[in-house]
Design a protein around this motif. Structure first.
Motif, PDB file in Angstrom:
ATOM      1  N   GLU A 172     -16.186 -17.060 -23.100  1.00 25.11           N
ATOM      2  CA  GLU A 172     -15.736 -18.421 -23.351  1.00 25.11           C
ATOM      3  C   GLU A 172     -14.848 -18.351 -24.585  1.00 25.11           C
ATOM      4  O   GLU A 172     -15.324 -18.096 -25.691  1.00 25.11           O
ATOM      5  CB  GLU A 172     -16.942 -19.328 -23.599  1.00 25.11           C
ATOM      6  N   LEU A 173     -13.565 -18.539 -24.378  1.00 23.98           N
ATOM      7  CA  LEU A 173     -12.610 -18.370 -25.456  1.00 23.98           C
ATOM      8  C   LEU A 173     -12.767 -19.462 -26.499  1.00 23.98           C
ATOM      9  O   LEU A 173     -13.172 -20.585 -26.208  1.00 23.98           O
ATOM     10  CB  LEU A 173     -11.189 -18.393 -24.901  1.00 23.98           C
ATOM     11  N   LYS A 174     -12.397 -19.111 -27.733  1.00 24.04           N
ATOM     12  CA  LYS A 174     -12.454 -20.079 -28.819  1.00 24.04           C
ATOM     13  C   LYS A 174     -11.365 -21.133 -28.658  1.00 24.04           C
ATOM     14  O   LYS A 174     -11.521 -22.261 -29.069  1.00 24.04           O
ATOM     15  CB  LYS A 174     -12.331 -19.364 -30.156  1.00 24.04           C
ATOM     16  N   GLY A 175     -10.268 -20.726 -28.050  1.00 21.99           N
ATOM     17  CA  GLY A 175      -9.184 -21.661 -27.780  1.00 21.99           C
ATOM     18  C   GLY A 175      -9.171 -22.014 -26.302  1.00 21.99           C
ATOM     19  O   GLY A 175     -10.148 -21.877 -25.592  1.00 21.99           O
ATOM     20  N   MET A 176      -8.029 -22.446 -25.829  1.00 26.48           N
ATOM     21  CA  MET A 176      -7.913 -22.785 -24.411  1.00 26.48           C
ATOM     22  C   MET A 176      -7.372 -21.585 -23.656  1.00 26.48           C
ATOM     23  O   MET A 176      -6.752 -20.704 -24.230  1.00 26.48           O
ATOM     24  CB  MET A 176      -6.986 -23.988 -24.243  1.00 26.48           C
ATOM     25  N   GLY A 177      -7.569 -21.567 -22.371  1.00 19.47           N
ATOM     26  CA  GLY A 177      -7.055 -20.480 -21.551  1.00 19.47           C
ATOM     27  C   GLY A 177      -8.086 -20.005 -20.555  1.00 19.47           C
ATOM     28  O   GLY A 177      -9.226 -20.452 -20.527  1.00 19.47           O
ATOM     29  N   VAL A 178      -7.651 -19.081 -19.724  1.00 17.56           N
ATOM     30  CA  VAL A 178      -8.528 -18.505 -18.707  1.00 17.56           C
ATOM     31  C   VAL A 178      -9.404 -17.458 -19.376  1.00 17.56           C
ATOM     32  O   VAL A 178      -8.940 -16.637 -20.156  1.00 17.56           O
ATOM     33  CB  VAL A 178      -7.694 -17.868 -17.575  1.00 17.56           C
ATOM     34  N   SER A 179     -10.707 -17.477 -19.075  1.00 14.33           N
ATOM     35  CA  SER A 179     -11.606 -16.541 -19.729  1.00 14.33           C
ATOM     36  C   SER A 179     -11.468 -15.135 -19.187  1.00 14.33           C
ATOM     37  O   SER A 179     -11.394 -14.947 -17.984  1.00 14.33           O
ATOM     38  CB  SER A 179     -13.054 -16.967 -19.598  1.00 14.33           C
ATOM     39  N   PRO A 180     -11.468 -14.148 -20.067  1.00 16.68           N
ATOM     40  CA  PRO A 180     -11.466 -12.758 -19.626  1.00 16.68           C
ATOM     41  C   PRO A 180     -12.803 -12.396 -18.980  1.00 16.68           C
ATOM     42  O   PRO A 180     -13.832 -12.948 -19.334  1.00 16.68           O
ATOM     43  CB  PRO A 180     -11.269 -11.960 -20.906  1.00 16.68           C
ATOM     44  N   VAL A 181     -12.755 -11.466 -18.036  1.00 14.94           N
ATOM     45  CA  VAL A 181     -13.957 -11.057 -17.295  1.00 14.94           C
ATOM     46  C   VAL A 181     -14.194  -9.571 -17.564  1.00 14.94           C
ATOM     47  O   VAL A 181     -13.282  -8.759 -17.482  1.00 14.94           O
ATOM     48  CB  VAL A 181     -13.781 -11.311 -15.781  1.00 14.94           C
ATOM     49  N   LEU A 182     -15.455  -9.227 -17.871  1.00 15.98           N
ATOM     50  CA  LEU A 182     -15.828  -7.843 -18.135  1.00 15.98           C
ATOM     51  C   LEU A 182     -16.429  -7.220 -16.878  1.00 15.98           C
ATOM     52  O   LEU A 182     -17.386  -7.740 -16.311  1.00 15.98           O
ATOM     53  CB  LEU A 182     -16.845  -7.766 -19.279  1.00 15.98           C
ATOM     54  N   TYR A 183     -15.820  -6.128 -16.432  1.00 10.63           N
ATOM     55  CA  TYR A 183     -16.361  -5.301 -15.361  1.00 10.63           C
ATOM     56  C   TYR A 183     -16.843  -4.002 -15.985  1.00 10.63           C
ATOM     57  O   TYR A 183     -16.600  -3.751 -17.173  1.00 10.63           O
ATOM     58  CB  TYR A 183     -15.288  -4.987 -14.312  1.00 10.63           C
ATOM     59  N   ASN A 184     -17.514  -3.161 -15.227  1.00 14.56           N
ATOM     60  CA  ASN A 184     -17.946  -1.872 -15.757  1.00 14.56           C
ATOM     61  C   ASN A 184     -16.767  -0.963 -16.078  1.00 14.56           C
ATOM     62  O   ASN A 184     -16.860  -0.129 -16.964  1.00 14.56           O
ATOM     63  CB  ASN A 184     -18.869  -1.162 -14.768  1.00 14.56           C
ATOM     64  N   LEU A 185     -15.689  -1.124 -15.378  1.00 16.32           N
ATOM     65  CA  LEU A 185     -14.538  -0.254 -15.570  1.00 16.32           C
ATOM     66  C   LEU A 185     -13.584  -0.769 -16.636  1.00 16.32           C
ATOM     67  O   LEU A 185     -13.033   0.007 -17.406  1.00 16.32           O
ATOM     68  CB  LEU A 185     -13.791  -0.077 -14.238  1.00 16.32           C
ATOM     69  N   ALA A 186     -13.385  -2.077 -16.693  1.00 13.01           N
ATOM     70  CA  ALA A 186     -12.380  -2.612 -17.612  1.00 13.01           C
ATOM     71  C   ALA A 186     -12.646  -4.076 -17.910  1.00 13.01           C
ATOM     72  O   ALA A 186     -13.413  -4.747 -17.218  1.00 13.01           O
ATOM     73  CB  ALA A 186     -10.991  -2.468 -16.997  1.00 13.01           C
ATOM     74  N   LEU A 187     -11.972  -4.551 -18.937  1.00  9.97           N
ATOM     75  CA  LEU A 187     -11.967  -5.967 -19.270  1.00  9.97           C
ATOM     76  C   LEU A 187     -10.669  -6.533 -18.720  1.00  9.97           C
ATOM     77  O   LEU A 187      -9.584  -6.087 -19.084  1.00  9.97           O
ATOM     78  CB  LEU A 187     -12.041  -6.165 -20.785  1.00  9.97           C
ATOM     79  N   VAL A 188     -10.780  -7.502 -17.821  1.00  6.59           N
ATOM     80  CA  VAL A 188      -9.599  -8.121 -17.232  1.00  6.59           C
ATOM     81  C   VAL A 188      -9.255  -9.336 -18.080  1.00  6.59           C
ATOM     82  O   VAL A 188     -10.021 -10.295 -18.145  1.00  6.59           O
ATOM     83  CB  VAL A 188      -9.852  -8.529 -15.764  1.00  6.59           C
ATOM     84  N   ASP A 189      -8.109  -9.278 -18.728  1.00 12.38           N
ATOM     85  CA  ASP A 189      -7.679 -10.325 -19.642  1.00 12.38           C
ATOM     86  C   ASP A 189      -7.152 -11.524 -18.871  1.00 12.38           C
ATOM     87  O   ASP A 189      -6.958 -11.465 -17.659  1.00 12.38           O
ATOM     88  CB  ASP A 189      -6.602  -9.763 -20.567  1.00 12.38           C
ATOM     89  N   TYR A 190      -6.895 -12.596 -19.551  1.00  8.66           N
ATOM     90  CA  TYR A 190      -6.399 -13.813 -18.912  1.00  8.66           C
ATOM     91  C   TYR A 190      -5.006 -13.631 -18.322  1.00  8.66           C
ATOM     92  O   TYR A 190      -4.607 -14.360 -17.434  1.00  8.66           O
ATOM     93  CB  TYR A 190      -6.416 -14.994 -19.895  1.00  8.66           C
ATOM     94  N   ASP A 191      -4.254 -12.643 -18.786  1.00 14.87           N
ATOM     95  CA  ASP A 191      -2.925 -12.363 -18.231  1.00 14.87           C
ATOM     96  C   ASP A 191      -2.982 -11.398 -17.052  1.00 14.87           C
ATOM     97  O   ASP A 191      -1.952 -11.050 -16.490  1.00 14.87           O
ATOM     98  CB  ASP A 191      -2.021 -11.761 -19.302  1.00 14.87           C
ATOM     99  N   GLY A 192      -4.166 -10.925 -16.705  1.00 17.42           N
ATOM    100  CA  GLY A 192      -4.304  -9.925 -15.653  1.00 17.42           C
ATOM    101  C   GLY A 192      -4.157  -8.515 -16.175  1.00 17.42           C
ATOM    102  O   GLY A 192      -4.028  -7.573 -15.404  1.00 17.42           O
ATOM    103  N   VAL A 193      -4.180  -8.341 -17.486  1.00 16.59           N
ATOM    104  CA  VAL A 193      -4.058  -7.035 -18.111  1.00 16.59           C
ATOM    105  C   VAL A 193      -5.438  -6.380 -18.157  1.00 16.59           C
ATOM    106  O   VAL A 193      -6.429  -7.021 -18.498  1.00 16.59           O
ATOM    107  CB  VAL A 193      -3.487  -7.174 -19.543  1.00 16.59           C
TER     108      VAL A 193
END
Length: 151
Positions: A29-50
């Motif tokens: 849950e981000l401190k600001g606004m935006g799409v929340s990043p999701v943590l997988y076992n392999l990687a963290l998927v950022d709000y930009d799809g990075v």
């Protein structure tokens, strides 16, 4: 031998590990606004799809534990090796749990509040199943040794 109860425990634990590998562990849950990043076992998927692959050790430890559990099912003729491999699987899951807590509280605390999913419980359940399998294999080994003493 699939009909042994410890083989079923090992299979269920391996399946839980493999399911946990591909499902998200949690989101932020981000401190600001935006799409929340999701943590997988392999990687963290950022709000930009990075993808941030710094969390790859989570994937490696859980995948090794699942693979070892699957191999252990077919080593039913070598009970001492089966017990050692169960112990190694449990140790790998404990390492996964420690890494998950370390990633959660150190490098991820600046992103926002971490909300866990149900899949973070799967490795804990599989560790319990591997422990039950270890106890079953140890019991079988004790039965064989007691039968050898009688002869």
């Amino acid at each position: 031998m699939i009909q042994r109860k410890q083989s079923l425990y090992l299979l269920l634990g391996a399946i839980l590990n493999l399911v946990c590998l591909f499902l998200p562990l949690g989101s932020f849950e981000l401190k600001g606004m935006g799409v929340s990043p999701v943590l997988y076992n392999l990687a963290l998927v950022d709000y930009d799809g990075v993808y941030n692959f710094a969390y790859c050790p989570l994937f490696v430890t859980l995948a090794l534990s699942g693979i070892i559990a699957l191999v252990t099912v077919f080593l039913y003729k070598n009970r001492p090796l089966q017990m050692r491999l169960c112990s190694i699987s449990i140790a790998l899951i404990l390492i996964w749990m420690i890494l998950h807590v370390v990633f959660m509280y150190t490098s991820l605390s600046d992103i926002g509040e971490y909300n866990k999913n149900l899949t973070t419980v799967f490795p804990f359940i599989s560790a319990i199943l591997f422990w039950l399998a270890y106890k079953g294999v140890r019991h079988d080994e004790q039965l064989v040794k007691s039968a050898d003493r009688i002869r």
